[in-house]
Design an enzyme around this catalytic site. Sequence first.
Site, PDB file in Angstrom:
ATOM      1  N   LYS A 257      21.260  14.136  -1.501  1.00 53.19           N
ATOM      2  CA  LYS A 257      19.838  15.291  -0.842  1.00 53.19           C
ATOM      3  C   LYS A 257      19.673  14.073   0.260  1.00 53.19           C
ATOM      4  CE  LYS A 257      15.124  16.049  -1.716  1.00 53.19           C
ATOM      5  NZ  LYS A 257      13.881  15.936  -2.659  1.00 53.19           N
ATOM      6  N   ASP A 262      10.445  16.763   4.174  1.00 54.79           N
ATOM      7  CA  ASP A 262      10.201  17.051   3.453  1.00 54.79           C
ATOM      8  C   ASP A 262       7.928  17.179   3.746  1.00 54.79           C
ATOM      9  OD1 ASP A 262       9.468  18.692   1.512  1.00 54.79           O
ATOM     10  OD2 ASP A 262       9.615  17.443  -0.474  1.00 54.79           O
ATOM     11  N   LYS A 269       2.228  19.669   0.745  1.00 54.21           N
ATOM     12  CA  LYS A 269       1.407  18.911  -0.538  1.00 54.21           C
ATOM     13  C   LYS A 269       0.567  18.371   0.377  1.00 54.21           C
ATOM     14  CE  LYS A 269       6.070  16.625  -0.594  1.00 54.21           C
ATOM     15  NZ  LYS A 269       6.456  16.659  -1.602  1.00 54.21           N
ATOM     16  N   ASP A 280      12.461  11.832   2.852  1.00 51.14           N
ATOM     17  CA  ASP A 280      13.051  11.901   1.539  1.00 51.14           C
ATOM     18  C   ASP A 280      14.935  13.180   1.731  1.00 51.14           C
ATOM     19  OD1 ASP A 280      12.782  13.564  -0.681  1.00 51.14           O
ATOM     20  OD2 ASP A 280      12.516  15.740   0.213  1.00 51.14           O
ATOM     21  N   ASP A 344       8.168  23.577  -3.170  1.00 53.32           N
ATOM     22  CA  ASP A 344       8.465  22.325  -2.890  1.00 53.32           C
ATOM     23  C   ASP A 344       9.562  21.610  -3.608  1.00 53.32           C
ATOM     24  OD1 ASP A 344       7.766  19.347  -2.073  1.00 53.32           O
ATOM     25  OD2 ASP A 344       5.921  19.411  -2.875  1.00 53.32           O
ATOM     26  N   GLU A 346      12.022  21.916  -3.614  1.00 51.86           N
ATOM     27  CA  GLU A 346      13.481  22.157  -2.480  1.00 51.86           C
ATOM     28  C   GLU A 346      14.674  21.222  -2.597  1.00 51.86           C
ATOM     29  OE1 GLU A 346      11.411  19.606  -1.238  1.00 51.86           O
ATOM     30  OE2 GLU A 346      12.607  18.460  -0.928  1.00 51.86           O
ATOM     31  N   ARG A 348      16.531  20.617  -5.753  1.00 57.38           N
ATOM     32  CA  ARG A 348      17.214  21.349  -6.153  1.00 57.38           C
ATOM     33  C   ARG A 348      18.252  22.039  -6.100  1.00 57.38           C
ATOM     34  NH1 ARG A 348      12.338  21.364 -10.324  1.00 57.38           N
ATOM     35  NH2 ARG A 348      11.933  19.227  -8.899  1.00 57.38           N
TER      36      ARG A 348
HETATM   37  N1  BES Z   1      10.823  14.753  -2.177  1.00 59.34           N
HETATM   38  C1  BES Z   1       9.951  15.180  -3.250  1.00 59.34           C
HETATM   39  C2  BES Z   1      10.192  14.307  -4.633  1.00 59.34           C
HETATM   40  C3  BES Z   1       9.096  13.249  -4.276  1.00 59.34           C
HETATM   41  C4  BES Z   1       7.948  13.135  -4.452  1.00 59.34           C
HETATM   42  C5  BES Z   1      10.155  12.063  -3.877  1.00 59.34           C
HETATM   43  C6  BES Z   1       7.183  11.390  -4.357  1.00 59.34           C
HETATM   44  C7  BES Z   1       8.917  10.479  -3.062  1.00 59.34           C
HETATM   45  C8  BES Z   1       7.577  10.600  -4.153  1.00 59.34           C
HETATM   46  C9  BES Z   1      10.133  16.432  -3.597  1.00 59.34           C
HETATM   47  O1  BES Z   1      10.677  17.198  -2.642  1.00 59.34           O
HETATM   48  C10 BES Z   1       9.414  17.024  -4.342  1.00 59.34           C
HETATM   49  O2  BES Z   1       8.197  17.493  -3.779  1.00 59.34           O
HETATM   50  N2  BES Z   1       9.225  17.517  -5.719  1.00 59.34           N
HETATM   51  C11 BES Z   1       7.884  18.086  -6.454  1.00 59.34           C
HETATM   52  C12 BES Z   1       8.337  18.783  -7.234  1.00 59.34           C
HETATM   53  C13 BES Z   1       7.337  19.711  -8.162  1.00 59.34           C
HETATM   54  C14 BES Z   1       6.800  20.608  -6.543  1.00 59.34           C
HETATM   55  C15 BES Z   1       8.363  20.640  -9.794  1.00 59.34           C
HETATM   56  C16 BES Z   1       7.868  16.537  -7.206  1.00 59.34           C
HETATM   57  O3  BES Z   1       7.294  16.146  -7.412  1.00 59.34           O
HETATM   58  O4  BES Z   1       6.193  17.636  -6.893  1.00 59.34           O
HETATM   59 ZN    ZN Z   2      11.869  16.376  -1.325  1.00 60.15          ZN
HETATM   60 MN    MN Z   3       9.343  18.332  -1.359  1.00 61.96          MN
END
Ligand code: BES
Ligand code: ZN
Ligand code: MN
Length: 493
Positions: A257, A262, A269, A280, A344, A346, A348
């Site tokens: 990825k 992000d 966020k 990211d 968010d 994204e 996956r």
């Molecule tokens: N890149 C983030 C995951 C992340 C968050 C990595 C904090 C490192 C630190 C990912 O794209 C994301 O935003 N995931 C969301 C998923 C949710 C919306 C289902 C998350 O983890 O909040």
């Molecule tokens: Zn992300």
């Molecule tokens: Mn995200």
Amino acid sequence: MNITVTSGSAFSQKLPVLILGAYENEHPQGPSALKHLLVNVGKKEFNGAAKQQLLLHTAGQLTPQRLLLTGLGKRAEANHETLRRAVGSAVKKLLAAGLERAAIAVPDTSSANDAIADIVDAAILASYKYTEFKPDNDNHTELKSLTLCLPARADQRAAKQAVTRAQTIAESTNFARGIADRPGNVVYPEIMADYARQLAKECGLKCTIFDKPALTRGKFGGLLAVGGGSAHDPRLIVLEYNPPTGKRQAPVAIVGKAITFDSGGISIKPSDKMDEMKFDKCGGVATLGALRAIAKLKLPVPVLGIIASAENLPSATSYRPGDIVTSYPGKDKRGITIEILNTDAEGRVVLGDAVSYARERNAQAIIDLATLTGACVVALGEFAAGLFSNNEKLPEKIKAAAHRTGERVWPLPMWQEYWDKIKSDVADHKNTGGRYGGAITGAAFIGKYAADTPWAHIDIAGTAWTATEHPYLAKGATGFGVRLLAELLSHWS
Ligand code: BES
Ligand code: ZN
Ligand code: MN
């Protein structure tokens, strides 16, 4: 860094500093002059406990000008990580003192070559610091040379091979960190593609870049949706390594990825720590680093590196919650459809396209690395990556490799109930399964694209970068996964 091995005594090296490891409450072995030098050292000053360091001038009593004692902790608890940490903090200390050339005594353990790998890893990783935009204000020197003084019975040729291998892998890790630490205004999908092209040229890899028109022709609906809100178009980056020797076999796919920034997109966020989302892209960057090491080491297994790169921003052209997106069909008649509930989630969505592509290329196994979920950090903290799989053998191999390199991974279950959580009323699945078990439902989403190909997902959200200084890693990107993948593919069968 110039690393040499010698069978000469560590105490006869004409160098500014000799690094000497000592176990807790044991006197370091050496000539009688060493005993004289240490006779007045208090227990609290240095007794070999982990994290302890002591820098002494030898004032002509020993050939090296200085002695840097580094604590190895209790002998009974010693392992590869204690050695890496002791060497890493020693190297940081001597760099802080402006010393650039050092010798180190390789401990006389059962396997000198394993100890050599630990030392080389730690020394190279500890020498890295990101200074691109602060060059003048920087007092960071680099370790220019390291002389490894072997135990008496060690095989010099084997030792040299161990050095070359470890050096190649550790330098590939720093190569990855050097990209990962760069911010989103400097590294965007097009730049990721440039890195891949350049790497392919340097290492003799085949490189194919799918730019926006190619993604559109190919129906890579996930990448196009996630990247649609940015002025920087998305890319799918494919690197192919074919070994010069070894049996013909299908490639192992490494999928990364690489969201270069992000923001969360329309499901934006909170601004606190949003800056960290420049990291990211670390799964994709680790893929670059791993392919660099694999190619330079000429490992005997074909490897396909697949990097899904996009920038996730809110704009008038962004994908939205409620949208239904169709993934890259690959070898299937139609692509898997996704109900977007949160823009968010994204990672996956882009990985779905990349994993479909890996399957179309008949990968024998697929391993994806992604900073996928905050939930994984909640579950395991910043000390281990989450490990998920649809297979029994693959995670065992990954665990064994991770154990050797000190990059911790920890398995989480993938029972049917988790897959049920991402079922959608209007599409094949939806891109969030709610807060509970978020790391696992995220993994299950990707797993759907792997179908029956052996697949493992490594969620590196907690381990890809560090906000605190670590014994052998500076603040910032860690390069997590590069050493693990190089180790895994070195022993692939
Ligand atoms: N890149 C983030 C995951 C992340 C968050 C990595 C904090 C490192 C630190 C990912 O794209 C994301 O935003 N995931 C969301 C998923 C949710 C919306 C289902 C998350 O983890 O909040
Ligand atoms: Zn992300
Ligand atoms: Mn995200």
